[in-house]
Enzyme design. Structure first.
Site, PDB file in Angstrom:
ATOM      1  N   PRO A 114     -10.592  25.714  53.231  1.00 40.73           N
ATOM      2  CA  PRO A 114     -10.695  26.980  53.973  1.00 40.73           C
ATOM      3  C   PRO A 114     -10.994  28.131  53.010  1.00 40.73           C
ATOM      4  O   PRO A 114     -10.098  28.767  52.480  1.00 40.73           O
ATOM      5  CB  PRO A 114      -9.322  27.126  54.634  1.00 40.73           C
ATOM      6  CG  PRO A 114      -8.395  26.360  53.736  1.00 40.73           C
ATOM      7  CD  PRO A 114      -9.191  25.241  53.136  1.00 40.73           C
ATOM      8  N   ASP A 155      -9.438  29.312  47.820  1.00 41.33           N
ATOM      9  CA  ASP A 155      -8.911  28.276  48.697  1.00 41.33           C
ATOM     10  C   ASP A 155      -7.618  28.817  49.324  1.00 41.33           C
ATOM     11  O   ASP A 155      -6.611  28.985  48.642  1.00 41.33           O
ATOM     12  CB  ASP A 155      -8.628  27.008  47.894  1.00 41.33           C
ATOM     13  CG  ASP A 155      -8.153  25.837  48.768  1.00 41.33           C
ATOM     14  OD1 ASP A 155      -7.761  26.074  49.926  1.00 41.33           O
ATOM     15  OD2 ASP A 155      -8.176  24.690  48.272  1.00 41.33           O
ATOM     16  N   HIS A 156      -7.661  29.061  50.635  1.00 43.12           N
ATOM     17  CA  HIS A 156      -6.523  29.698  51.310  1.00 43.12           C
ATOM     18  C   HIS A 156      -5.293  28.784  51.343  1.00 43.12           C
ATOM     19  O   HIS A 156      -4.170  29.249  51.581  1.00 43.12           O
ATOM     20  CB  HIS A 156      -6.909  30.092  52.739  1.00 43.12           C
ATOM     21  CG  HIS A 156      -6.236  31.347  53.210  1.00 43.12           C
ATOM     22  ND1 HIS A 156      -4.923  31.659  52.917  1.00 43.12           N
ATOM     23  CD2 HIS A 156      -6.693  32.387  53.955  1.00 43.12           C
ATOM     24  CE1 HIS A 156      -4.607  32.822  53.467  1.00 43.12           C
ATOM     25  NE2 HIS A 156      -5.664  33.276  54.097  1.00 43.12           N
ATOM     26  N   ARG A 157      -5.465  27.494  51.109  1.00 44.87           N
ATOM     27  CA  ARG A 157      -4.312  26.588  51.056  1.00 44.87           C
ATOM     28  C   ARG A 157      -3.487  26.836  49.795  1.00 44.87           C
ATOM     29  O   ARG A 157      -2.285  26.554  49.765  1.00 44.87           O
ATOM     30  CB  ARG A 157      -4.782  25.134  51.066  1.00 44.87           C
ATOM     31  CG  ARG A 157      -5.560  24.727  52.302  1.00 44.87           C
ATOM     32  CD  ARG A 157      -6.162  23.339  52.145  1.00 44.87           C
ATOM     33  NE  ARG A 157      -7.066  23.255  50.996  1.00 44.87           N
ATOM     34  CZ  ARG A 157      -7.720  22.161  50.630  1.00 44.87           C
ATOM     35  NH1 ARG A 157      -7.564  21.043  51.344  1.00 44.87           N
ATOM     36  NH2 ARG A 157      -8.524  22.157  49.583  1.00 44.87           N
ATOM     37  N   VAL A 158      -4.140  27.357  48.761  1.00 39.79           N
ATOM     38  CA  VAL A 158      -3.496  27.554  47.463  1.00 39.79           C
ATOM     39  C   VAL A 158      -3.143  29.017  47.222  1.00 39.79           C
ATOM     40  O   VAL A 158      -2.065  29.345  46.716  1.00 39.79           O
ATOM     41  CB  VAL A 158      -4.423  27.051  46.329  1.00 39.79           C
ATOM     42  CG1 VAL A 158      -3.756  27.190  44.961  1.00 39.79           C
ATOM     43  CG2 VAL A 158      -4.839  25.609  46.563  1.00 39.79           C
TER      44      VAL A 158
END
Length: 429
Positions: free
Chosen positions: A226, A401-404
């Site tokens: 994402p 990276d929006h997960r990180v």
């Protein structure tokens, strides 16, 4: 028992390779560590070493053969006392290809799994002579050791690096919790695309290993990561003046710093100042790195590499400059080793030298972010006092990276990069 030498996986993404050149011939005696062949992987041309000792009985794959699958037999190694006549009896599946590498047989596919149990004939355990000597010296029971050689044969590495059974069992246990990866969307079939251009002149270009890897990894990145994007303009006048001054003083040492050297240093220090952003995505967890290992995209003919400058926060600008020149040169010659382009948590992609004002870069998994750097151009700017002036401005985009990394954290990281580049002397403090 003769030993099949298999096409090795010389990089994590390698599925097949080209046997560029044999460095041995039939009848040569080899020991563990001797160079056997040069193999072109999906990224580079690398030398392949022997893991066992013996005599080269037969070369199964000719030089220049492309598309040889990993774990396909490429040669046969004879033990002491064996001859070429033994090959037909013990290796019936290993016949040399006529025009292209054969499809890997069923038993070859099994070799990609965890090491097979030792091959036994009654009470006999098949192991290389060198492995037997080392096992005897260390008092190891070969019956309890799993072989990683062809068909479960015990080789030197198995006895030298023997670990407790408990550790082996833990590391070998397959994960049952991770869900299967989602199927990647594919475009129109090749025949369907060709039909669209029927009657139009075109050239069909076969995909080499590097192009296949780039296509697979970047498709995965855009479909599974994402992305979000943060953009800033950076005034470069102070940095350009400082760089000119440093280069004048370093001229006698043959050192010439580039703007990219400052960008690498600025990013490395920013990752230290914002440690929560110095992280990568690891499937079911996040790995936060202590050092600043910065990857830099290097364009080569037909693709690109991202060599990694490790511990970049600790290195001087001149050291970073020299290392980057060395890595870039060897990347263009496809001579980088896998450990030189794997790892890192952050990447820099600079297209400013091509006159590109700004662009959005694709994150290279498992990195947490990548900085896309545009050209420095003269622009009118409004100063703090409200007066209009002209400044050299460089546009950058941080793909995250929006997960990180969340939005506020990404903004904090980018602000730190901007501060470092607009006040370059601070980076030397």
């Amino acid at each position: 028992m003769t030993t099949e030498i298999l096409m090795p996986a010389l990089s994590p993404t390698m599925e097949e390779g080209t046997l560029t050149k044999w460095l041995v011939k039939e009848g040569d005696t080899v020991s563990s560590g001797d160079l056997l062949a040069e193999i072109e992987t999906d990224k580079a041309t690398m030398e392949f070493e022997a893991v066992d000792e013996g005599t080269i009985g037969k070369l199964l794959i000719a030089e220049g053969i492309e598309g040889v699958k990993v774990n396909t037999p490429i040669a046969v190694l004879l033990e002491e006392g064996e001859s070429v006549d033994d090959i037909a009896d013990t290796s019936p599946a290993a016949s040399p290809p006529k025009e292209k590498a054969p499809v890997a047989p069923v038993e070859t596919a099994k070799a990609t799994k965890a090491p097979a149990p030792p091959v036994r004939d009654g009470d006999r355990v098949f192991a290389s002579p060198l492995a037997r000597r080392i096992a005897a010296e260390k008092g190891l029971d070969l019956q309890s050791i799993k072989g990683s050689g062809p068909r479960g044969r015990i080789i030197k590495a198995d006895v030298v690096d023997t670990v407790p059974k408990e550790a082996k069992a833990e590391s070998a246990a397959p994960s049952t919790s991770a869900p299967p990866p989602p199927a990647m969307a594919s475009g129109p079939a090749a025949d369907a695309v060709a039909k669209i251009y029927e009657g139009r002149e075109y050239e069909e270009i076969a995909l080499d290993g590097m192009r296949k890897t780039i296509a697979a990894r970047l498709t995965e990145a855009k479909q599974s990561i994402p992305h979000f994007y943060l953009r800033r303009d950076i005034r470069l006048d102070a940095l350009l003046a400082f760089r000119s001054e440093l280069n004048a003083q370093l001229e006698g040492r043959g050192v010439k710093l580039s703007v990219n050297d400052f960008i690498i240093k600025a990013c490395a220090l920013a990752l230290q100042a914002v440690p929560d952003a110095n992280a990568v995505w690891a499937g079911d967890r996040i790995l936060r790195l202590a050092p600043s290992d910065v990857a830099v995209a290097v364009a080569i003919d037909g693709g690109l590499f991202t060599p990694v400058l490790k511990d970049a926060e600790l290195k001087s600008l001149s050291a970073l400059s020299a290392e980057m020149k060395d890595l870039a040169g060897r990347a263009r010659d496809r001579k980088l080793a896998p450990h030189e382009y794997q790892g890192g948590s952050f990447a820099v992609s600079n297209l400013g030298m091509f006159g590109i004002d700004n662009f959005d870069a694709v994150i290279n998994p498992p990195h947490g972010a990548i900085l896309a750097v545009g050209a420095g151009v003269k622009k009118p700017v409004v100063g703090k006092d409200g007066e209009l002036s002209v400044a050299t401005v460089m546009s950058v985009t941080l793909s995250v990276d929006h997960r990180v990394i969340d939005g506020a954290l990404g903004a904090k990281l980018l602000q730190q990069i901007v501060d470092n580049l607009e006040s370059p002397m601070v980076m030397l403090a």
